[in-house]
Scaffold this motif. Structure first.
Motif, mmCIF file in Angstrom:
data_model
loop_
_atom_site.group_PDB
_atom_site.id
_atom_site.type_symbol
_atom_site.label_atom_id
_atom_site.label_comp_id
_atom_site.label_asym_id
_atom_site.label_seq_id
_atom_site.Cartn_x
_atom_site.Cartn_y
_atom_site.Cartn_z
ATOM 1 N N LYS A 32 0.837 -1.207 0.000
ATOM 2 C CA LYS A 32 0.000 0.000 0.000
ATOM 3 C C LYS A 32 0.867 1.250 0.000
ATOM 4 O O LYS A 32 0.577 2.231 -0.698
ATOM 5 N N MET A 33 1.940 1.221 0.793
ATOM 6 C CA MET A 33 2.836 2.372 0.887
ATOM 7 C C MET A 33 3.477 2.664 -0.476
ATOM 8 O O MET A 33 3.519 3.807 -0.926
ATOM 9 N N TYR A 34 3.956 1.620 -1.146
ATOM 10 C CA TYR A 34 4.574 1.812 -2.457
ATOM 11 C C TYR A 34 3.548 2.255 -3.499
ATOM 12 O O TYR A 34 3.839 3.086 -4.357
ATOM 13 N N ALA A 35 2.341 1.716 -3.441
ATOM 14 C CA ALA A 35 1.286 2.120 -4.378
ATOM 15 C C ALA A 35 0.950 3.590 -4.181
ATOM 16 O O ALA A 35 0.781 4.339 -5.160
ATOM 17 N N ASN A 36 0.851 4.040 -2.932
ATOM 18 C CA ASN A 36 0.567 5.456 -2.651
ATOM 19 C C ASN A 36 1.707 6.344 -3.119
ATOM 20 O O ASN A 36 1.477 7.421 -3.685
ATOM 21 N N ALA A 37 2.947 5.899 -2.898
ATOM 22 C CA ALA A 37 4.101 6.683 -3.326
ATOM 23 C C ALA A 37 4.104 6.813 -4.852
ATOM 24 O O ALA A 37 4.399 7.883 -5.398
ATOM 25 N N LYS A 39 1.432 6.654 -6.873
ATOM 26 C CA LYS A 39 0.348 7.573 -7.254
ATOM 27 C C LYS A 39 0.741 9.023 -6.991
ATOM 28 O O LYS A 39 0.470 9.901 -7.812
ATOM 29 N N ASN A 40 1.382 9.267 -5.852
ATOM 30 C CA ASN A 40 1.796 10.628 -5.517
ATOM 31 C C ASN A 40 2.820 11.152 -6.519
ATOM 32 O O ASN A 40 2.764 12.316 -6.923
ATOM 33 N N GLU A 41 3.756 10.296 -6.929
ATOM 34 C CA GLU A 41 4.763 10.713 -7.906
ATOM 35 C C GLU A 41 4.120 10.987 -9.256
ATOM 36 O O GLU A 41 4.448 11.974 -9.919
ATOM 37 N N GLU A 42 3.191 10.128 -9.680
ATOM 38 C CA GLU A 42 2.475 10.374 -10.936
ATOM 39 C C GLU A 42 1.716 11.694 -10.871
ATOM 40 O O GLU A 42 1.723 12.467 -11.830
ATOM 41 N N ARG A 43 1.052 11.969 -9.757
ATOM 42 C CA ARG A 43 0.295 13.206 -9.587
ATOM 43 C C ARG A 43 1.232 14.415 -9.615
ATOM 44 O O ARG A 43 0.943 15.432 -10.245
ATOM 45 N N ARG A 44 2.386 14.291 -8.962
ATOM 46 C CA ARG A 44 3.363 15.382 -8.928
ATOM 47 C C ARG A 44 3.875 15.680 -10.340
ATOM 48 O O ARG A 44 3.956 16.841 -10.757
ATOM 49 N N GLN A 45 4.188 14.624 -11.096
ATOM 50 C CA GLN A 45 4.667 14.818 -12.464
ATOM 51 C C GLN A 45 3.594 15.439 -13.350
ATOM 52 O O GLN A 45 3.883 16.303 -14.171
ATOM 53 N N ARG A 46 2.348 14.998 -13.184
ATOM 54 C CA ARG A 46 1.250 15.548 -13.982
ATOM 55 C C ARG A 46 1.039 17.030 -13.648
ATOM 56 O O ARG A 46 0.867 17.860 -14.549
#
Length: 108
Positions: A32-37, A39-46
């Protein structure tokens, strides 16, 4: 790292079961921690990409700052569907057909 000896007594088996369940729980939490990380990185890049592209667009069309969201969306639609823009996209392989681009209704 050596192999663990096979549990023989009921207590040892129960302890191994508890240990295995704990390891499963830890790995699920780690997943879960890696999945959230991710998603957060994808959101930051977007977010970075959108801000950069909006900044570039605004530097060429400073009037966008004064337009409503609807007017800006209509302007961008007109620009994006002009023959020069569609030719540019087709030439780079980014657009295959003559599909109509319609703005998404709602908040931008």
């Amino acid at each position: 790292m050596g192999r663990r000896k096979k549990p023989e007594t009921k207590e040892e088996i129960q302890a191994e079961l508890i240990y295995a369940e704990d390891q499963i729980r830890k790995l699920k939490n780690q997943e879960k921690m890696y999945a959230n990380a991710y998603k957060n990185e994808e959101r930051r890049q977007r977010t970075r990409r959108l801000c950069t592209e909006a900044g570039i667009l605004e530097s060429y069309v400073p009037e966008l700052k004064e337009m409503s969201e609807q007017d800006a969306a209509e302007f961008i639609q007109i620009v994006a569907t002009c023959p020069e823009a569609t030719g540019f996209l087709r030439k780079r392989g980014l657009r295959q057909d003559e599909k109509e681009i319609t703005p998404v209704t709602g908040k931008y």
